[in-house]
Design an enzyme around this catalytic site. Structure first.
Site, PDB file in Angstrom:
ATOM      1  N   PRO A 128       0.834  -1.217   0.000  1.00  0.00           N
ATOM      2  CA  PRO A 128       0.000   0.000   0.000  1.00  0.00           C
ATOM      3  C   PRO A 128       0.864   1.261   0.000  1.00  0.00           C
ATOM      4  CG  PRO A 128      -0.029  -1.079   2.149  1.00  0.00           C
ATOM      5  CD  PRO A 128       0.687  -2.000   1.240  1.00  0.00           C
ATOM      6  N   GLY A 186       2.810   4.620   0.993  1.00  0.00           N
ATOM      7  CA  GLY A 186       3.389   5.169   2.219  1.00  0.00           C
ATOM      8  C   GLY A 186       4.126   4.206   3.105  1.00  0.00           C
ATOM      9  N   VAL A 187       4.369   2.954   2.649  1.00  0.00           N
ATOM     10  CA  VAL A 187       5.058   1.991   3.523  1.00  0.00           C
ATOM     11  C   VAL A 187       6.568   1.968   3.275  1.00  0.00           C
ATOM     12  CG1 VAL A 187       3.051   0.518   3.854  1.00  0.00           C
ATOM     13  CG2 VAL A 187       4.568   0.076   1.922  1.00  0.00           C
ATOM     14  N   GLY A 188       7.078   2.810   2.355  1.00  0.00           N
ATOM     15  CA  GLY A 188       8.529   2.936   2.187  1.00  0.00           C
ATOM     16  C   GLY A 188       9.118   2.182   1.021  1.00  0.00           C
ATOM     17  N   LYS A 189       8.349   1.945  -0.026  1.00  0.00           N
ATOM     18  CA  LYS A 189       8.875   1.181  -1.170  1.00  0.00           C
ATOM     19  C   LYS A 189      10.002   1.947  -1.866  1.00  0.00           C
ATOM     20  CE  LYS A 189       4.774   0.878  -3.098  1.00  0.00           C
ATOM     21  NZ  LYS A 189       3.943   1.507  -2.047  1.00  0.00           N
ATOM     22  N   LYS A 247      -4.763  -8.044  12.155  1.00  0.00           N
ATOM     23  CA  LYS A 247      -5.952  -8.282  12.976  1.00  0.00           C
ATOM     24  C   LYS A 247      -5.611  -8.365  14.461  1.00  0.00           C
ATOM     25  CE  LYS A 247      -8.551 -10.747   9.358  1.00  0.00           C
ATOM     26  NZ  LYS A 247      -9.106 -12.040   8.922  1.00  0.00           N
ATOM     27  N   SER A 305     -13.738 -14.528   6.392  1.00  0.00           N
ATOM     28  CA  SER A 305     -13.154 -14.725   7.721  1.00  0.00           C
ATOM     29  C   SER A 305     -14.086 -14.319   8.865  1.00  0.00           C
ATOM     30  CB  SER A 305     -11.831 -13.961   7.834  1.00  0.00           C
ATOM     31  OG  SER A 305     -12.035 -12.586   7.667  1.00  0.00           O
TER      32      SER A 305
END
Length: 780
Positions: A364, A366-369, A729, A686
């Site tokens: 996703p 903003g996770v630093g890719k 979760k 789930s």
């Protein structure tokens, strides 16, 4: 000083002579020759021979590199020679002039320590056997012909010598005249010396000369080719210089520019065909008026080509420890991602020439890719270039335009290489899933060649037109949605998933990276602005809802700006941000805590769900009403969740007796299932265990424990199946202060990915079937 000593002794001391071992030289009877003597034993042999009888035994060594020869190192046939003159030179070197007297066999060699002596037996130089006159005449003609050919390779050979050889009528005289004046290999000469039959001698001599002529012809051919190549280059240089001077005289000084291009092209590290094409373009430039449009196009083309890093490579020793330290410093968490990247770097360290390893960092926003790709470039010691592919819909953006078009430009790949200034950079293709295709072509198809290690060693940009080697570059791509990448392109890449950050990870990232960075950018010191840990946690929980940390960084920047205003105006000297001051600084909370059941209730269960921005707590409510067996499902539930609701009803009927449920409830009651926050779409299997638990509780009247949360898919027979997103979760349960979480037993190995702080605070119940879930969740 040089000293000349002449021998005047003619006495012969039997058949024992002082001996000189010859390296690469063979003497013949009647032959006058000179040679240098430097070895101590040989110098001593010459000096003592001068004192006694003036004669030496000269015999060749098998191998020239042997410094202290024994009898086994010498040939058995040599020549007894008479010393005519000796010239002493500095450094104990002698020049010796000798004349061969007769041929002799080596009978015994004695080494007296400082000199060699040999006992020899005289043998005839030529055998007296009769020979065929016709055969001898034929051989003599052949030898004369080959010698004449041989002599043609030596222009300085005296014509008198050639005439003398051609005039010889005696086989012996001819043999001596040719052998004494040819530069043959010493092994061939030794063979000629040992042979006694004159016919055989001439045959061997002819063979040796033929071989030498072949070598000389090949050597001449090689020299001619080299000379022609050099002369061609010199001729071109001379003509170009002439043209430049003429243009200077005519006042056309712009010609210098074209010659500068030519000089730059000649020094370019590229293949011959590419160089020829570029030289043709430069030649066109010399014939065009400087102000013409075509001249401008050619200059632009040549400038672009010459600006490329042809043959320029960055060389850096790759250290895995250093790479690990860089990754740890730049990024918090992401253990599996870092481990995979370190494996990637380790392979490059062991085999720098490896090709075909293309990584796709997927996750996703903003996770630093992008920052991970920069860290990899730093760790590898390579130049870094970023190519943004978001919204690219024209193939020419990748491959460039033909240079004949107005405003033509090279593609993004070539531009990235120019920016990097290296032929082996790390190139990041950002947002590769955002490429589009339209009537102008499919850019993803052009990317296939770039990312294929079997093809990109000769990548052809439409503007550059000549091949460029991309095989030494390292390619990394990023994507938010893998499903949007065309399958052939996806097949060339290895996917590394970057998960969304948990609240705990966001806290550490903010504390260790974002706050120091924003303090520096806003000119603040750590003593001037202090953001307490509680305030950071509240920022994460109440002001952001995202997978990455971009919004969090913006809020930290906002706090820095407000602090900077207060400090710059002199209002305060330092600012401390606490939890209770956040509303005053940033306004009311943007997000409320997850809805959670705080007390044991009938028909209300705390479920766990995964979203793109992390895990959330999702209470599920069931109400049983008098009715006719209708099932109402609300809360923006998708088709899969609606099917889970039907499944829960059927399973509840199967266990009605066990929980004292009215077996005809499906006829006499209406059931309403609702998931709060109805505006948020929800789907997935789930929530199966959550629905069954809520339904059984509502039908049986048994309350559900509020300190229990659960997740899991169910089958029609009540088995609990594994789910995804366990890490996110469980973090949601931890944030909501839930202390017991029911998960499928098959998900037990996934607990390795769960944060340590979550595992410490939460008790996990592993459910094989729905009875395990109900036994834990329902009040006793």
């Amino acid at each position: 000083m040089e000293q000349i000593i002449k021998s005047d002794k003619n006495t012969d001391n039997g058949n024992v002579f002082y001996t000189v071992a010859m390296r690469g030289l063979v003497a013949f009877p009647k032959m006058v020759m000179h040679f240098d003597v430097a070895r101590e034993k040989s110098v001593n042999a010459v000096e003592r021979a001068l004192k006694e009888n003036g004669k030496l035994f000269l015999v060749a060594q098998h191998e020239t590199y042997v410094d202290n020869p024994k009898a086994s190192d010498l040939y058995k046939v040599g020549v007894v020679a008479e010393i005519r003159q000796v010239l002493k030179l500095p450094d104990n070197i002698m020049k010796v002039l000798v004349e061969g007297v007769y041929k002799a066999n080596l009978v015994h060699l004695s080494d007296e320590g400082d000199v060699l002596k040999a006992e020899v037996k005289r043998i005839p130089t030529y055998s007296r056997a009769r020979y065929d006159e016709v055969e001898a005449e034929a051989l003599m003609r052949s030898v004369k012909d080959i010698f004449e050919h041989y002599a043609s390779f030596f222009p300085r050979m005296p014509k008198e010598l050639l005439a003398s050889v051609m005039a010889q009528e005696s086989p012996v005289k001819l043999f001596e005249a040719v052998t004494f004046n040819c530069n043959l290999n010493y092994r061939d000469k030794q063979t000629l010396l040992e042979e006694s039959n004159i016919i055989n001698k001439l045959s061997v001599l002819f063979a040796c000369l033929s071989s030498e002529v072949e070598i000389l012809e090949l050597e001449t051919l090689i020299n001619e080719q080299t000379k022609n190549s050099i002369e061609k280059g010199q001729k071109e240089y001379f003509l170009r210089e002439q043209m430049r001077v003429i243009q200077e005289q005519l006042g056309e000084n712009d010609g210098d520019e074209a010659f500068n291009y030519i000089n730059d092209i000649m020094s370019l590290k590229t293949d011959e065909k590419s160089r020829e094409k570029l030289l043709k373009e430069a030649d066109k430039l010399t014939k065009l008026p400087p102000s013409s449009q075509e001249a401008f196009v050619i200059k632009n083309y040549l400038d672009t080509v010459l600006d490329l890093p042809w043959g320029k490579y960055t060389r850096a020793k790759l250290s895995i420890d250093k790479a690990e330290a860089i990754l740890e410093k730049d990024h918090y968490g992401l253990k599996k991602v870092k481990e995979r990247i370190l494996e990637f770097l380790a392979v490059h360290a062991l085999n720098p020439e490896i090709k075909g390893q293309i990584i796709c960092l997927a996750g996703p926003p903003g996770v630093g890719k992008t920052s991970i790709a920069k860290s990899i470039a730093r760790a590898m010691g390579r130049k870094y270039a970023r190519v943004s592919l978001g919204g690219v819909r024209d193939e020419a953006d990748i491959r460039g335009h033909r240079k004949t078009y107005v405003g033509a430009m090279p593609g993004r790949i070539i531009t990235a290489l120019q920016q990097a200034g290296s032929a082996n950079p790390l190139i990041l293709f950002d947002e590769i899933d955002k490429m589009c295709s339209d009537i102008k072509g499919d850019p993803s198809s052009a990317m296939l060649e770039v990312l294929d290690s079997e093809q990109n060693n000769a990548f052809r940009d439409h503007f550059i037109e000549i091949p460029f080697d991309l095989s030494k570059a390292v390619f990394i791509t990023t994507a938010n949605n893998i499903s949007a990448i065309p399958q052939p392109l996806l097949d060339r890449m290895e996917i590394i998933e970057l998960p969304s950050y948990t609240a705990e990870e966001k806290f550490h990232i903010a504390r260790n990276h974002l706050i120091p960075k924003q303090l520096k950018e806003h000119g603040l010191k750590a003593s001037q602005l202090k953001i307490e840990d509680g305030a950071v946690h509240d920022l994460i929980q109440f002001y952001t809802k995202e997978a990455g940390v971009r919004t969090l960084e913006r809020y930290i920047a906002s706090l820095c700006r407000k602090a900077a205003k207060k400090i710059a105006s002199g209002e305060v000297k330092k600012v401390a941000v606490k939890s209770d001051s956040l509303k005053e600084l940033l306004g009311v909370y943007k997000y409320l805590p997850d809805l959670v059941s705080k007390e044991n209730q009938v028909g209300v269960v705390n479920g766990l769900a995964w979203t793109s921005v992390g895990g959330v707590l999702m209470p599920l409510e069931v109400l049983v009403l008098k009715g006719s067996g209708k099932i109402e499902v609300t809360g923006s539930l998708g088709d899969v969740m609606k099917e889970s609701a039907k499944l829960a009803v059927s399973y509840s009927r199967s266990i009605a007796d066990k929980y004292n449920i009215n077996p005809d409830f499906y006829k006499e009651n209406d059931i309403h299932i609702h998931a709060p926050e109805g505006a948020v779409p929800k789907d997935g299997p789930s929530a199966g265990v959550t629905m069954v638990t809520a339904l059984v509780s509502a039908l049986s009247g048994i309350p559900v424990r509020s300190d229990v949360a659960m997740t899991g898919e169910i089958t029609l027979h009540g088995k609990v199946l594994p789910i995804g997103g366990l890490r996110e979760k469980t973090m949601a349960a931890y944030k909501a202060d839930i202390r017991t979480v029911v998960i499928p037993a098959a998900n037990k190995p996934d607990l390795e990915e769960v944060d340590d702080v979550v595992k410490e605070k939460i008790e996990f119940v592993y459910a094989e079937n729905i009875s395990d879930v109900l036994g834990t969740a329902l009040e006793s």
